[in-house]
Design an enzyme around this catalytic site. Structure first.
Site, PDB file in Angstrom:
ATOM      1  N   GLU A  39      -6.073  74.145 -46.766  1.00  0.00           N
ATOM      2  CA  GLU A  39      -5.153  75.095 -47.953  1.00  0.00           C
ATOM      3  C   GLU A  39      -4.156  74.329 -48.514  1.00  0.00           C
ATOM      4  OE1 GLU A  39      -5.877  77.935 -44.262  1.00  0.00           O
ATOM      5  OE2 GLU A  39      -5.637  75.669 -44.572  1.00  0.00           O
ATOM      6  N   ASP A  48      -7.422  77.436 -42.019  1.00  0.00           N
ATOM      7  CA  ASP A  48      -6.469  77.627 -40.486  1.00  0.00           C
ATOM      8  C   ASP A  48      -7.362  78.495 -39.656  1.00  0.00           C
ATOM      9  OD1 ASP A  48      -4.843  75.908 -41.513  1.00  0.00           O
ATOM     10  OD2 ASP A  48      -3.334  77.675 -41.853  1.00  0.00           O
ATOM     11  N   GLU A  94      -6.274  84.748 -41.273  1.00  0.00           N
ATOM     12  CA  GLU A  94      -5.366  84.496 -43.043  1.00  0.00           C
ATOM     13  C   GLU A  94      -6.855  83.711 -43.038  1.00  0.00           C
ATOM     14  OE1 GLU A  94      -2.726  86.034 -45.396  1.00  0.00           O
ATOM     15  OE2 GLU A  94      -3.418  87.046 -43.691  1.00  0.00           O
ATOM     16  N   HIS A 122      -7.275  80.315 -29.728  1.00  0.00           N
ATOM     17  CA  HIS A 122      -6.542  79.494 -30.061  1.00  0.00           C
ATOM     18  C   HIS A 122      -5.524  78.476 -28.505  1.00  0.00           C
ATOM     19  CE1 HIS A 122      -7.759  80.849 -33.590  1.00  0.00           C
ATOM     20  NE2 HIS A 122      -6.641  81.056 -34.158  1.00  0.00           N
ATOM     21  N   ASP A 134      -7.194  81.282 -38.191  1.00  0.00           N
ATOM     22  CA  ASP A 134      -6.714  82.805 -37.430  1.00  0.00           C
ATOM     23  C   ASP A 134      -7.850  83.114 -38.642  1.00  0.00           C
ATOM     24  OD1 ASP A 134      -5.514  81.951 -40.201  1.00  0.00           O
ATOM     25  OD2 ASP A 134      -3.451  82.357 -39.106  1.00  0.00           O
ATOM     26  N   ARG A 176      -0.362  78.562 -35.374  1.00  0.00           N
ATOM     27  CA  ARG A 176      -0.124  80.201 -35.500  1.00  0.00           C
ATOM     28  C   ARG A 176      -0.698  80.808 -34.022  1.00  0.00           C
ATOM     29  NH1 ARG A 176       0.238  78.649 -40.482  1.00  0.00           N
ATOM     30  NH2 ARG A 176       2.593  79.600 -41.510  1.00  0.00           N
ATOM     31  N   TYR A 233      -1.924  73.801 -34.121  1.00  0.00           N
ATOM     32  CA  TYR A 233      -1.753  74.616 -35.093  1.00  0.00           C
ATOM     33  C   TYR A 233      -1.280  75.434 -34.534  1.00  0.00           C
ATOM     34  CZ  TYR A 233      -3.074  78.438 -38.200  1.00  0.00           C
ATOM     35  OH  TYR A 233      -2.995  79.904 -39.115  1.00  0.00           O
TER      36      TYR A 233
END
Length: 910
Positions: free
Chosen positions: A7, A80, A84, A350, A82, A305, A303
Site C-alpha cells: 500500500e 495488509d 481491506e 491476526h 485484513d 488493525r 499489524y
C-alpha cells in the site's frame, strides 16, 4: 525480477531492503479505484452491479506497476492482512487485467503480520491466492454503505435542511451519543446520605468504617434518603459501643489483561495519553511501517488493525526471556499465558498489537521517534510484556463491626487490600473510563474478633445521584465494540466523520451532540428506526463476517437488506415536512422544551403568551419558532432553553460609564450581550451588542466579562515597525488580531481580551509568512485537486459557509454522500462538477443568459424606431424574453400614472 505491490511507499522502502535485488517493491498508495460519488454506482436492479473508477493519480501508479511487469517473472500482492488489504490486492489485479498488463506471469498473494525480515521472508515461502470470501465481504460492506448514503442522504436534505448525510454505521454511533444525552436530560437527581465512623484500635491505629446495616437489615447506598434519617443514625452511633464482630482475610489474584487489539489500544491511548482514535491509528501506522533506527528501517509493532488477543509462540518466548532478564524469574509464570477472544464477532485471526522485538526497550526507541510515537510504543510494549507476567497476589481484608445502643445493633464494615506481590502491576495497570470510589486499596490495621474500638468521630455526608457521564472517545469505542457495531479499522473514521459533519463536538474530552446531530438522529429514529437499532446493525455486521467465512452469499445479504430499506425510503418521501416536525417535537421534547421554572407549559411562547413553540426548519438548519408567526416573530436556537442555554433576558448589571443595563439574551443564532435597550424610534441607533466566543458557556459570563466583550474591538498596541495600531476583536469566524489589512486567528489559549502586544505581533508575522493559511476573511483559496480532464483548468476543494465544496470555472458543487474533504478524489470531484453543470448550476449559466438577452433588447429597440420588423420565427424565439419584459412593463409604468393622478388631484384641490 519479481514485482511486489504494497500500500504505502514507507512500507515499500522497508520491504525492498529485506527482499534484495531480485525484487522490486511498488506502492499502490491505498485503494486504486472506488465507486464514483454519483447515483448508479451500485445498481440493485441489475444484481447489484458495481461501477468502479480509477482516479488520475492511481491510474499513474497502476501504469508504473504495468510497466514494471513487462518482462517480470511474477506479481506478488503483499497488501495488509485484513479484509481491506485483500480488497486492495483484488482491485490492483482487476485493473491490471483490464489493462492487459499481465501476460503469463503467475500472481501470488502473501501476508505478514509484522514488517520484519523474518516475517516477510517466511511469508514469501507461503504464498496463496486472493481470498474471494474476504473480497466478497468487502464488496458487500462497500455496497451497503454506498446504498444507505446515496439513498437516505437526499431524503435528509429535502426533509431536514442543514443536515449533511447519514452513514450506515455513523448514524448508529451518533444515536449512542444522542441517547446518552437524552438520559442526562431526563435524569432526576436523588438525595442520599452516607455515614462513616472514624474508629481507633487499642493501639491507637485509626481507620474508617461505613454503616451497612441496622436491626438485622442491610443498608445499601441509597437507603438513607433524608437528613432526618441520617441524623437519627448519627445520634445513635455517637452513644454506641463498638466491637469487632469478625475479621476475614482472603488471598486474591489479579491476572494481567491481554495484549492490545485495535479497540483496546484506542481506548487506553485515549484514557492514558489523551490521543484521539484517529491520532492513535496514524501513530501506529507509522510504527508498523517502519522507523529508521541506526541506518536500518525497522517495523516496531505488528499489524495494528486486529481483533486478535494472542501472540505468536516465538513472540511469547522472547517476551518471557526479556521479563526474566529485566524483572527477575519471580515475574515469569510457570507456563506461557494463552488468551481467547470472547467476542462472537472476532474476525481475521491476526496477532494482537505487540512490539516486533520486546528487547527493543521504549527508552531506546524514544531516541529515534517523536514524542507521541514514543509514548504509544511504550504503551503497546508495556501492555504486551505485562500480559505474559506473573499475576499480582493480594490480600483482601473485611472487618465487620458491631455498634450497640441499648437493645439496638448497628453494623459497620471496613475493607482494605494489601499487595503481597505486585507481579504485572510493577509494569502496567489498566486505565478506567470513570474514576472509582472503591476504597479497598486501603491498608487496615491488625484487629482481632471481640476487640473493643474507640469512637473518634461520626460523619454523615449528603450526596445526590448523578446522571450517566457523556461518552469519551474511549468509552464510545468500547460501547460500540460491546454492541458489535463497526469493526476495528472503522472506529477512528466513524468518530472523525461525526465531528467533520458537525453532528458532535468534543468538550472537556467528552462527546456532546450538536443540535444538527440530534435532529438527524430524531428523524432516523422516527422514520427509519430499524436501521439505527443496535441489534440490527450488529446482526448485519455478523452477516458480513459470515460472508468473509464463505458461509453465505454476499448478494443475498444485499438483496434482503435492500427490499425493506428502499420501501422505507419511498414511504418517507410522501410525508409532509409538518408531519416530520411533529414527530421531532415529541421525540426531542426533553431537549428543546425542558420544564420551565414557573411551572408553565414549556411550549408556550414567552413573547406572545398564546402561541405554541415548535421546531422549524430554515436555510441554516433547525430552530424554535412561534406558531403565531408572522404576528409573533419569536425565535431561538434549539439548545437555548435547554440545560445550560439562554432563554429570555438575564440582567448582569449596569455599565459604570453609561449607566445602561447590561443583559445576556438568547437569540436565533445564539446567546449575545446587549448594552441598553432598543429605542422605539425608527431611525434611532441600535444598542451595542456582542456575541459569546465559541467555547465560553453563557453561565460563565459575569458583568466584568460582558463589559470586556462589549468593548471589543480593542487597541492592543502600536506595531513596532510602522506604529499602526493592532486591534483585537471577535469577527464572524471567531477571535482575531488585525494589523492593516492582515487578520490573524487567535489560537487555543489566546484570550481576545487579554492578548498582549508581543503575542499579537508574532501572530501577525506568522500570518504574513503564510498568507494562504488560516484566512478568516475573503474567499477560501482552497486546495487544488488537479486539472479537469475534458475542459482543462484547476478543480479546487474549498470550505464554504454551507460546508465543503469543489469549484471549477465558476461551477460549485457541494460534497455529497460519504465523500469528505479527506477522501475526495479528482474523479469524484469531476463527477460532482459535471453533474452540477448539467443541472444548470454555476456562474456560467448566468453569463450565457445575460449574453442571450442583449440581442433581444437591441432588436426590440430597432422595432420601436421603425427600422425593422422581426419575422415570425424570430418573434417566436424571443417569446420567453418578451414575456419577461411584458411582465415588468406595468411596474415601470405605474410610477408616471400615479404621479399624473396625484397632480390631477392637487389641481382639483386648488
Amino acid at each position: 525480477m519479481n514485482i511486489v505491490v504494497v500500500e504505502s511507499p514507507a512500507k515499500a522502502k522497508t520491504i525492498n531492503k529485506y527482499l534484495g535485488p531480485g525484487y522490486e517493491v511498488l506502492a499502490s498508495f491505498g485503494h486504486v479505484r472506488d465507486l464514483p460519488a454519483k447515483d448508479g454506482s451500485v445498481d440493485p436492479e441489475h444484481d447489484f452491479r458495481m461501477l468502479w473508477e480509477v482516479d488520475a493519480k492511481s491510474n499513474q501508479r497502476i501504469n508504473d506497476i504495468a510497466r514494471a511487469l513487462k518482462g517480470a517473472d511474477k506479481l506478488i500482492l503483499a497488501t495488509d492482512p485484513d479484509r481491506e488489504g485483500e480488497a486492495i490486492s483484488w482491485h490492483v489485479l482487476e485493473v491490471l487485467k483490464e489493462k492487459k498488463a499481465l501476460k503469463s506471469q503467475p500472481v501470488e498473494r502473501v501476508v505478514f503480520n509484522a514488517i520484519t525480515k523474518q516475517s516477510i521472508l517466511e511469508a514469501m515461502k507461503n504464498p496463496r491466492k486472493i481470498d474471494t470470501a474476504l473480497v466478497d465481504a468487502y464488496l458487500a460492506r462497500r455496497a451497503l454503505d454506498y446504498l444507505v448514503g446515496f439513498t437516505l442522504s437526499p431524503v435528509l436534505w429535502r426533509k431536514l435542511p442543514g443536515a449533511r448525510s447519514a452513514g450506515r454505521v455513523q448514524s448508529v454511533a451518533l444515536r449512542l451519543v444522542c441517547d446518552r444525552e437524552l438520559e442526562i436530560e431526563k435524569f432526576v437527581a436523588r438525595e442520599y446520605w452516607s455515614i462513616v465512623a472514624k474508629l481507633a484500635t487499642p493501639r491507637n491505629e485509626v481507620f474508617e468504617a461505613r454503616l451497612v446495616g441496622a436491626d438485622g437489615k442491610k443498608i445499601t447506598r441509597l437507603d438513607i434518603g433524608s437528613g432526618a434519617e441520617a441524623e437519627a443514625f448519627t445520634r445513635d452511633l455517637e452513644s454506641a459501643q463498638f466491637k469487632v464482630a469478625s475479621v476475614e482475610a482472603k488471598p486474591a489474584r489479579r491476572n494481567p489483561p491481554p495484549p492490545f487489539t485495535t479497540s483496546t489500544m484506542q481506548q487506553e491511548a485515549s484514557r492514558k495519553l489523551g490521543f484521539s482514535p484517529a491520532h492513535t491509528m496514524r501513530l501506529a501506522q507509522r510504527l508498523y511501517e517502519g522507523i529508521d533506527i541506526g541506518g536500518e528501517t525497522v517495523g516496531l509493532i505488528t499489524y495494528m488493525r486486529t481483533d486478535g488477543i494472542d501472540m505468536a509462540p516465538e513472540a511469547i518466548s522472547a517476551v518471557r526471556g526479556m521479563i526474566g532478564k529485566q524483572y527477575g524469574k519471580d515475574y515469569v509464570p510457570d507456563a506461557p499465558r494463552q488468551y481467547q477472544n470472547k467476542s462472537k464477532n472476532a474476525q481475521e485471526a491476526h496477532e494482537a498489537v505487540r512490539p516486533t522485538d520486546p528487547n527493543r526497550l521504549p527508552a531506546e526507541v524514544a531516541k529515534y521517534v517523536d514524542r507521541d510515537q514514543a509514548r504509544l510504543y511504550e504503551l503497546i510494549w508495556n501492555r504486551a510484556v505485562a500480559s505474559q507476567m506473573q499475576s499480582a497476589e493480594l490480600e483482601r481484608t473485611t472487618v465487620d463491626i458491631e455498634a450497640k445502643v441499648g437493645a439496638r445493633v448497628l453494623e459497620l464494615r471496613a475493607t482494605g487490600q494489601v499487595v503481597k506481590f505486585d507481579g504485572f502491576l510493577t509494569l502496567y495497570q489498566e486505565g478506567m473510563d470513570e474514576p472509582s470510589d472503591d476504597d479497598e486499596s486501603r491498608r487496615l490495621p491488625a484487629m482481632s474478633q471481640n476487640e473493643l474500638l474507640a469512637k473518634q468521630a461520626i460523619n454523615s455526608s449528603q450526596h445526590f445521584t448523578e446522571p450517566p457521564p457523556r461518552y469519551s472517545e474511549a468509552a464510545l469505542v468500547k460501547r460500540m465494540e460491546e454492541l458489535g457495531i463497526g469493526r476495528p479499522s472503522t472506529y477512528a473514521a466513524i468518530l472523525q466523520v461525526l465531528q467533520d459533519r458537525g453532528y458532535v463536538r468534543i468538550d472537556k474530552k467528552r462527546l456532546m451532540p450538536e443540535d444538527k446531530g440530534r435532529v438527524v438522529v430524531g428523524f432516523l429514529e422516527s422514520f427509519f428506526q430499524r436501521y439505527v437499532e443496535y441489534d440490527f446493525t450488529a446482526n448485519l455486521e455478523e452477516q458480513l463476517d459470515r460472508i468473509s467465512n464463505n458461509e453465505i452469499d454476499w448478494k443475498k445479504v444485499l438483496q434482503d437488506f435492500w427490499v425493506d430499506f428502499i420501501g422505507a425510503v419511498n414511504d418517507i418521501k410522501e410525508l409532509r415536512v409538518t408531519h416530520v416536525l411533529d414527530a421531532l417535537n415529541d421525540l426531542l421534547a426533553p431537549h428543546i422544551f425542558p420544564p420551565r421554572e414557573d411551572g408553565l407549559d414549556p411550549r408556550t411562547c414567552p413573547n406572545c403568551a398564546n402561541g405554541k413553540l415548535s421546531l422549524k426548519l430554515g436555510r441554516f438548519g433547525a430552530f424554535i419558532g412561534c406558531s403565531n408567526y408572522p404576528e409573533c416573530n419569536y425565535t431561538r436556537q434549539m439548545s437555548q432553553g435547554a440545560q445550560g442555554g439562554v432563554s429570555g433576558t438575564k440582567v448582569l448589571g449596569e455599565d459604570p460609564e453609561t449607566g445602561l443595563e447590561v443583559t445576556l439574551r438568547g437569540g436565533r443564532f445564539g446567546p449575545y450581550l446587549q448594552l441598553g435597550e432598543a429605542a422605539k424610534e425608527k431611525d434611532a441607533p441600535k444598542p451595542k451588542r456582542a456575541g459569546i466566543p465559541k467555547g465560553v458557556s453563557p453561565d460563565d459570563i459575569d458583568l466584568e466579562k460582558a463589559l470586556g466583550l462589549l468593548a471589543l474591538p480593542r487597541d492592543v498596541g502600536p506595531h513596532p515597525e510602522d506604529g499602526e495600531m493592532i486591534i483585537a476583536g471577535i469577527g464572524r469566524f471567531g477571535p482575531y488580531v488585525k494589523h492593516g489589512k492582515t487578520y490573524a486567528n487567535l489560537e487555543d489559549g489566546d484570550e481576545v481580551m487579554s492578548i498582549g502586544l508581543n503575542r499579537a505581533v508574532t501572530l501577525i508575522a506568522e500570518k504574513k509568512l503564510k498568507p494562504g493559511k488560516g484566512r478568516r476573511f475573503g474567499a477560501d483559496p482552497g486546495k487544488e485537486l488537479g486539472q479537469h480532464p475534458d475542459k482543462g483548468g484547476p478543480i479546487v476543494l474549498k470550505k464554504g459557509r454551507y460546508g465543503p465544496y469543489v469549484s471549477h470555472d465558476g461551477v460549485n458543487a457541494t460534497l455529497t454522500g460519504d465523500v469528505t474533504p479527506e477522501n475526495i478524489t479528482l474523479e469524484q470531484a469531476v463527477s460532482l462538477i459535471d453533474a452540477r453543470a448539467a443541472a444548470g448550476g454555476g456562474k456560467g449559466k448566468a453569463k450565457k443568459t445575460a449574453k442571450a438577452k442583449a440581442p433581444a433588447k437591441a432588436k426590440a429597440k430597432k422595432v420601436a424606431d421603425g427600422e425593422a420588423k422581426p419575422d415570425a420565427a424570430a418573434s417566436t424565439a424571443r417569446r420567453p424574453v418578451a414575456r419577461t419584459t411584458t411582465a415588468k412593463a406595468p411596474a415601470k409604468a405605474a410610477a408616471p400614472k400615479k404621479a399624473a393622478a396625484k397632480a390631477k388631484k392637487a389641481k382639483a384641490a386648488d
